[in-house]
Design a protein around this motif. Structure first.
Motif, mmCIF file in Angstrom:
data_model
loop_
_atom_site.group_PDB
_atom_site.id
_atom_site.type_symbol
_atom_site.label_atom_id
_atom_site.label_comp_id
_atom_site.label_asym_id
_atom_site.label_seq_id
_atom_site.Cartn_x
_atom_site.Cartn_y
_atom_site.Cartn_z
ATOM 1 N N SER A 167 0.751 -1.378 0.100
ATOM 2 C CA SER A 167 -0.084 -0.146 -0.091
ATOM 3 C C SER A 167 0.933 1.161 0.049
ATOM 4 O O SER A 167 0.575 2.276 -0.384
ATOM 5 N N ILE B 116 1.476 1.748 -3.822
ATOM 6 C CA ILE B 116 0.137 1.805 -4.489
ATOM 7 C C ILE B 116 -0.506 3.072 -4.314
ATOM 8 O O ILE B 116 -0.987 3.960 -5.267
ATOM 9 N N LEU B 117 -0.521 3.493 -2.889
ATOM 10 C CA LEU B 117 -1.086 4.781 -2.654
ATOM 11 C C LEU B 117 -0.224 6.197 -3.123
ATOM 12 O O LEU B 117 -0.643 6.903 -3.791
ATOM 13 N N SER B 118 0.971 5.953 -3.121
ATOM 14 C CA SER B 118 1.879 6.693 -3.692
ATOM 15 C C SER B 118 1.793 6.974 -5.124
ATOM 16 O O SER B 118 2.046 8.097 -5.701
ATOM 17 N N ARG C 125 -0.755 6.140 -6.923
ATOM 18 C CA ARG C 125 -1.980 6.793 -7.187
ATOM 19 C C ARG C 125 -2.074 8.349 -7.084
ATOM 20 O O ARG C 125 -2.589 9.045 -7.910
ATOM 21 N N GLN C 126 -1.535 8.839 -6.058
ATOM 22 C CA GLN C 126 -1.431 10.137 -5.894
ATOM 23 C C GLN C 126 -0.578 10.724 -7.079
ATOM 24 O O GLN C 126 -0.865 11.928 -7.525
ATOM 25 N N ASN D 87 -2.620 11.169 -10.141
ATOM 26 C CA ASN D 87 -3.811 11.868 -9.857
ATOM 27 C C ASN D 87 -3.180 13.431 -10.407
ATOM 28 O O ASN D 87 -3.867 14.161 -10.557
ATOM 29 N N GLY E 67 3.132 1.129 -9.256
ATOM 30 C CA GLY E 67 1.659 0.727 -9.340
ATOM 31 C C GLY E 67 1.467 -1.096 -9.615
ATOM 32 O O GLY E 67 1.001 -1.542 -8.959
#
Length: 157
Positions: free
Chosen positions: A14, A17-19, A21-22, A25, A74
């Protein structure tokens, strides 16, 4: 044991993955804030490498490097969650490439406050790299499950 292993992989992946995604975006036309942060550090690394090797390195658009980082984090994170070794390979590749460039504590003097921030972030990435190597070692040390061969049934006379 299987659930705990899966939960550990989810929590570890995570981070990536969250990095990713940010970064995705915020990417935009120019690569977003990640490209603005990476540009001077990449120029410094490129100049240092070209002076050591006595060659001119080609110019690379920073937004393409940011896009590659997003893809490595990702895809690597998603594959790592499901226990795939290739996901661990992608994450290890990302850490091996990005850590010396992004966390360039070696360009600062120890009396500079930024030195210790960058050193701490670099050591976190080294710890993550070590965790990935541990995952590879554990994955390769477990014996593969083999199908049991059934003994042929004797024919009744």
């Amino acid at each position: 044991m299987g659930f705990v292993s899966f939960a550990g992989r989810v929590f570890f992946a995570s981070i990536f993955i969250l990095s990713a995604r940010q970064m995705f975006n915020e990417y935009g036309v120019d690569g977003g804030p990640a490209a603005k942060e990476l540009m001077p550090k990449l120029e410094l690394a490129k100049n240092h490498i070209s002076s050591l090797l006595n060659v001119d390195l080609p110019d690379i658009e920073v937004k393409h490097i940011v896009g590659a980082f997003i893809a490595l984090k990702g895809l690597g994170g998603i594959l790592f969650v499901f226990g795939h070794g290739f996901g661990a390979f992608l994450l290890a590749g990302y850490l091996a490439i990005s850590t010396p460039i992004l966390h360039d504590f070696y360009n600062y003097k120890p009396n500079n406050p930024q030195y210790y921030n960058l050193l701490g972030e670099c050591l976190q990435c080294v710890a993550q790299f070590g965790a990935i190597l541990f995952f590879w070692g554990m994955k390769n040390s477990m014996p593969k499950r083999q199908l049991k061969k059934r003994a042929p049934k004797p024919k009744a006379a």
